[in-house]
Design a protein around this motif. Sequence first.
Motif, PDB file in Angstrom:
ATOM      1  N   GLU A 447       0.873  -1.190   0.000  1.00  6.12           N
ATOM      2  CA  GLU A 447       0.000   0.000   0.000  1.00  6.12           C
ATOM      3  C   GLU A 447       0.899   1.226   0.000  1.00  6.12           C
ATOM      4  OE1 GLU A 447      -3.292   0.723   0.208  1.00  6.12           O
ATOM      5  OE2 GLU A 447      -4.322  -1.163   0.690  1.00  6.12           O
ATOM      6  N   GLY A 448       1.012   1.900  -1.183  1.00  7.17           N
ATOM      7  CA  GLY A 448       1.935   3.018  -1.300  1.00  7.17           C
ATOM      8  C   GLY A 448       1.264   4.316  -1.693  1.00  7.17           C
ATOM      9  N   GLU A 449       1.810   5.417  -1.166  1.00 10.47           N
ATOM     10  CA  GLU A 449       1.305   6.749  -1.496  1.00 10.47           C
ATOM     11  C   GLU A 449       2.451   7.572  -2.076  1.00 10.47           C
ATOM     12  OE1 GLU A 449      -0.929  10.563   0.643  1.00 10.47           O
ATOM     13  OE2 GLU A 449      -0.857   8.597   1.632  1.00 10.47           O
ATOM     14  N   LEU A 450       2.298   7.943  -3.356  1.00  7.13           N
ATOM     15  CA  LEU A 450       3.316   8.709  -4.065  1.00  7.13           C
ATOM     16  C   LEU A 450       3.206  10.193  -3.764  1.00  7.13           C
ATOM     17  CD1 LEU A 450       3.364   7.262  -7.710  1.00  7.13           C
ATOM     18  CD2 LEU A 450       5.337   7.417  -6.185  1.00  7.13           C
ATOM     19  N   ASP A 451       4.361  10.883  -3.796  1.00  3.36           N
ATOM     20  CA  ASP A 451       4.304  12.345  -3.787  1.00  3.36           C
ATOM     21  C   ASP A 451       4.741  12.853  -5.165  1.00  3.36           C
ATOM     22  OD1 ASP A 451       7.104  12.424  -3.947  1.00  3.36           O
ATOM     23  OD2 ASP A 451       7.398  12.796  -1.817  1.00  3.36           O
ATOM     24  N   LEU A 453       7.300  14.280  -6.213  1.00  3.68           N
ATOM     25  CA  LEU A 453       8.710  14.099  -6.577  1.00  3.68           C
ATOM     26  C   LEU A 453       9.037  12.648  -6.941  1.00  3.68           C
ATOM     27  CD1 LEU A 453      10.391  16.300  -3.814  1.00  3.68           C
ATOM     28  CD2 LEU A 453       9.903  16.916  -6.197  1.00  3.68           C
ATOM     29  N   GLY A 454       8.048  11.777  -6.811  1.00  2.08           N
ATOM     30  CA  GLY A 454       8.268  10.367  -7.114  1.00  2.08           C
ATOM     31  C   GLY A 454       8.650   9.527  -5.916  1.00  2.08           C
ATOM     32  N   ASN A 455       8.691  10.146  -4.733  1.00  2.60           N
ATOM     33  CA  ASN A 455       8.960   9.389  -3.514  1.00  2.60           C
ATOM     34  C   ASN A 455       7.690   8.669  -3.071  1.00  2.60           C
ATOM     35  OD1 ASN A 455      11.534  10.656  -3.522  1.00  2.60           O
ATOM     36  ND2 ASN A 455      10.661  12.425  -2.435  1.00  2.60           N
ATOM     37  N   ILE A 456       7.859   7.632  -2.265  1.00  2.00           N
ATOM     38  CA  ILE A 456       6.693   6.868  -1.842  1.00  2.00           C
ATOM     39  C   ILE A 456       6.799   6.492  -0.373  1.00  2.00           C
ATOM     40  CG2 ILE A 456       7.538   4.517  -2.340  1.00  2.00           C
ATOM     41  CD1 ILE A 456       4.776   4.036  -3.708  1.00  2.00           C
ATOM     42  N   GLU A 457       5.681   6.517   0.312  1.00  6.40           N
ATOM     43  CA  GLU A 457       5.535   5.983   1.673  1.00  6.40           C
ATOM     44  C   GLU A 457       4.653   4.755   1.559  1.00  6.40           C
ATOM     45  OE1 GLU A 457       6.350   7.228   4.821  1.00  6.40           O
ATOM     46  OE2 GLU A 457       7.296   9.137   4.303  1.00  6.40           O
ATOM     47  N   ALA A 458       5.069   3.640   2.194  1.00  7.15           N
ATOM     48  CA  ALA A 458       4.332   2.397   1.977  1.00  7.15           C
ATOM     49  C   ALA A 458       4.293   1.519   3.219  1.00  7.15           C
ATOM     50  CB  ALA A 458       4.961   1.616   0.820  1.00  7.15           C
ATOM     51  N   ILE A 459       3.242   0.720   3.272  1.00 11.23           N
ATOM     52  CA  ILE A 459       3.111  -0.358   4.255  1.00 11.23           C
ATOM     53  C   ILE A 459       3.034  -1.666   3.473  1.00 11.23           C
ATOM     54  CG2 ILE A 459       1.616  -1.420   5.972  1.00 11.23           C
ATOM     55  CD1 ILE A 459       0.765   1.392   6.807  1.00 11.23           C
ATOM     56  N   VAL A 460       3.887  -2.617   3.857  1.00 16.26           N
ATOM     57  CA  VAL A 460       3.937  -3.912   3.167  1.00 16.26           C
ATOM     58  C   VAL A 460       3.603  -5.009   4.172  1.00 16.26           C
ATOM     59  CG1 VAL A 460       5.292  -5.456   1.718  1.00 16.26           C
ATOM     60  CG2 VAL A 460       5.786  -3.007   1.709  1.00 16.26           C
ATOM     61  N   ILE A 461       2.633  -5.837   3.812  1.00 14.54           N
ATOM     62  CA  ILE A 461       2.265  -6.998   4.635  1.00 14.54           C
ATOM     63  C   ILE A 461       2.597  -8.253   3.838  1.00 14.54           C
ATOM     64  CG2 ILE A 461       0.413  -8.239   5.805  1.00 14.54           C
ATOM     65  CD1 ILE A 461      -1.034  -5.547   6.104  1.00 14.54           C
ATOM     66  N   GLN A 574      -1.460   5.080  -4.499  1.00 15.10           N
ATOM     67  CA  GLN A 574      -2.253   6.318  -4.402  1.00 15.10           C
ATOM     68  C   GLN A 574      -1.505   7.421  -5.147  1.00 15.10           C
ATOM     69  OE1 GLN A 574      -5.241   6.552  -2.717  1.00 15.10           O
ATOM     70  NE2 GLN A 574      -5.474   8.646  -3.496  1.00 15.10           N
ATOM     71  N   LEU A 575      -2.174   8.053  -6.116  1.00 13.13           N
ATOM     72  CA  LEU A 575      -1.532   9.076  -6.935  1.00 13.13           C
ATOM     73  C   LEU A 575      -1.322  10.365  -6.147  1.00 13.13           C
ATOM     74  CD1 LEU A 575      -2.498   6.998  -9.043  1.00 13.13           C
ATOM     75  CD2 LEU A 575      -3.108   8.928 -10.523  1.00 13.13           C
ATOM     76  N   PRO A 576      -0.319  11.151  -6.525  1.00  6.72           N
ATOM     77  CA  PRO A 576      -0.124  12.450  -5.879  1.00  6.72           C
ATOM     78  C   PRO A 576      -1.272  13.405  -6.251  1.00  6.72           C
ATOM     79  CG  PRO A 576       1.822  11.792  -7.144  1.00  6.72           C
ATOM     80  CD  PRO A 576       0.722  10.873  -7.513  1.00  6.72           C
ATOM     81  N   GLU A 577      -1.444  14.379  -5.429  1.00 12.67           N
ATOM     82  CA  GLU A 577      -2.486  15.384  -5.694  1.00 12.67           C
ATOM     83  C   GLU A 577      -2.167  16.131  -6.994  1.00 12.67           C
ATOM     84  OE1 GLU A 577      -4.633  19.157  -3.395  1.00 12.67           O
ATOM     85  OE2 GLU A 577      -3.060  17.982  -2.418  1.00 12.67           O
ATOM     86  N   ASP A 578      -3.200  16.389  -7.783  1.00 13.35           N
ATOM     87  CA  ASP A 578      -3.117  17.115  -9.060  1.00 13.35           C
ATOM     88  C   ASP A 578      -2.504  16.287 -10.184  1.00 13.35           C
ATOM     89  OD1 ASP A 578      -4.255  19.370  -7.896  1.00 13.35           O
ATOM     90  OD2 ASP A 578      -2.294  20.187  -7.332  1.00 13.35           O
ATOM     91  N   ARG A 609      -6.305   6.162  -7.854  1.00 13.41           N
ATOM     92  CA  ARG A 609      -5.861   4.918  -7.200  1.00 13.41           C
ATOM     93  C   ARG A 609      -5.770   3.800  -8.239  1.00 13.41           C
ATOM     94  NH1 ARG A 609      -5.178   3.145  -2.075  1.00 13.41           N
ATOM     95  NH2 ARG A 609      -5.953   1.115  -1.407  1.00 13.41           N
ATOM     96  N   VAL A 610      -4.619   3.071  -8.215  1.00 12.08           N
ATOM     97  CA  VAL A 610      -4.362   1.998  -9.163  1.00 12.08           C
ATOM     98  C   VAL A 610      -3.970   0.724  -8.412  1.00 12.08           C
ATOM     99  CG1 VAL A 610      -2.819   1.204 -11.015  1.00 12.08           C
ATOM    100  CG2 VAL A 610      -3.714   3.541 -11.039  1.00 12.08           C
ATOM    101  N   LEU A 611      -4.432  -0.407  -8.922  1.00  8.38           N
ATOM    102  CA  LEU A 611      -4.092  -1.707  -8.347  1.00  8.38           C
ATOM    103  C   LEU A 611      -3.417  -2.572  -9.420  1.00  8.38           C
ATOM    104  CD1 LEU A 611      -4.248  -4.042  -6.250  1.00  8.38           C
ATOM    105  CD2 LEU A 611      -6.561  -4.517  -7.131  1.00  8.38           C
ATOM    106  N   PHE A 612      -2.265  -3.150  -9.075  1.00  7.23           N
ATOM    107  CA  PHE A 612      -1.587  -4.121  -9.948  1.00  7.23           C
ATOM    108  C   PHE A 612      -1.552  -5.454  -9.210  1.00  7.23           C
ATOM    109  CE2 PHE A 612       2.171  -6.419 -11.491  1.00  7.23           C
ATOM    110  CZ  PHE A 612       1.986  -6.359 -12.870  1.00  7.23           C
TER     111      PHE A 612
END
Length: 652
Positions: A447-451, A453-461, A574-578, A609-612
């Motif tokens: 579960e990742g959230e992009l900003d 700049l292309g950086n991402i914060e994520a939780i992996v289970i 999760q896509l960045p805002e705008d 929001r995109v799912l692969f």
Amino acid sequence: MNNLLRHSRLFFASLLSMTVIMASLIASPVKPKPKYPVSAIPHELLEGADQIVRHDHSIFEILGKNKVIAKHHMAVTILNQQAEDVAFIKVFFDQKLNRISGMKATVYDKFGEEVKSISQKKFNTNAIGGGGNIATTIRVLNADLRQAKYPYTVEYSYTEESSFSFGKDWYVQNGPRIAVEYAKLEVYAFEDEAVEIIPREIEEQPTQVTSKQGLEGKQWEFEHLSAFTSEVMAPNLRYALPRFHIVPQTIYADGIEGSMASWESFGRFYHDLNAGRQELPEAFRTKVHKMTAEVDDPMEKAQILYRYMQDNTRYVSIQLGIGGFQTFPAESVAKNGYGDCKALTNFMHAMLKELEIPSYPTLIGAGVKASPVDPSFTYDPFNHAILCVPNGQDTVWLECTSSTAPFGYLGNFTDNRYALVCTPDGGILQLTQETQSADNIQYQTFEGELDELGNIEAIVITEATGWQQDRMRYLHKSASPTEQREYLEKRRWNFSGLELKQFSFEDLTDESNPRYRMNTQMAVRKWAKKSGNRLFVPLNRINAFSSVPRQVEDRAQEFVRYRAYIDVDSTWIQLPEDYSIESLDESPVKIQTEFGSYESQATQIAEDRVLFVRRIRMEKGIWEPEKYAEYREFVRTIVKADKSKMVLNKAS
């Protein structure tokens, strides 16, 4: 008179001249003839070779029930640095069971001129230590004869006398990139039935020979064997090379005589060799009954004792005398809290025996690439011991050296192979349980959230079963926090710009299957590549195939996969805002082959929001070389699909 004087002077002059010549000859001995010059190697043997076996001659003499003499003479030309370890001569032996004599070695330069020669007293003798060894009578006789200039030749010879042996293996060609100019094997025995010689991958027929001592035997000779290359994904060549198993049929140790004539007699010998070593201290016997007093089911009692053993003992390697075959008494483990695989297996066996629960020590070849057992003849391919516990129509196998393995779980260290169950009535070859891909599943959710700049914060289970959970179990149960973090950062994820914020493990194992979960929180810089107002976002970085096995022209060897598994990966982004999606291929990818299957698909779940989703099943097996191109194409499809990207564009 003048003539007499003149003849006298000529005689003495001639005598003086002859004396000078003789003195010169004595002072300058005849130079020895060059030995093993590189120029004498047939040109065709040099192609594709790192080393050339110039001469390999071994003589095995079975002289009695507990006396085997082996004489070895080897000369190898080392062509380059890839083969330099050949010049670091090592001869392993058990100082209680073997004696090495007549050891000598010589180095020759490329012209065959002697560079250096040493006798046995110049060799080093070292104990085998480290790796959990606490006591050993195993020694290594060694000498480093490596040279700076290639090519050069190392020649050495020695005699080994053994008082106990389950047999020896002799390889005609010991591995890839080794050519053989000449090799010869001779085997003699004091009677025809005293030895079994088992050729593997050998077409040459033996000749009947008689030794100098009058023993009857057999002889094989081999000449001009070209080097070969180990092809990618080839089976373990150690067990596919031309070789001989030389098995004395009568074995004798610790006053006990046994036979290698059948698996039954081999197993009976091992049982008899270890009989009477299951006695436990009286206080400990009482403890065993007390620990299991509140349960009635034999398997529940066994589980309690297994957990006790895991919590209160540790594995060490012990090789003393016939320690490679005979266990330490159970009383020793109960008192000291340690033992090798045989001793810990025997300790568990002794505790179950105290409760009258049947169990049998079992010999097995351990390791993912262990030697497969051929049931058609009897020999000793084993390097490990486990415990067999009959359970009605089923069998429970216990790995007694692991402090973390679930009850009845073997994993790919010892699963799906023949083992020799050693009962009082003799040995029985029995297959351990086989695991399929469905037994080794990993589910992973990202579960990742992009900003922007292309950086991402994520939780992996990550949740896994079977051998796929082995690493998580080890990290949780046996590794320090520093070791855990180092593994996750450098090997598990290994993303550039990774910040591992926190992680934890959960043991979800039930009675039917080992299961583990790992929870990870991370941040990764430049997860996506930024170019102007666009972001190029990889859809699967957490578990991707990145390369195709290299191409092999005119493949000759079979190819193998040792592990079967299923991976199911879900990546939510999760896509960045705008930002909006400019490009996303939502068409599914599906492929089904005998090697496994693969399917993946990207889906826009919402505007931002995109799912692969990716599911891969890989089967284990051995396939004909002709199918290698088909396998490469299967992997190529996976690599291409795993590189899928979407393109995001920032609104103006």
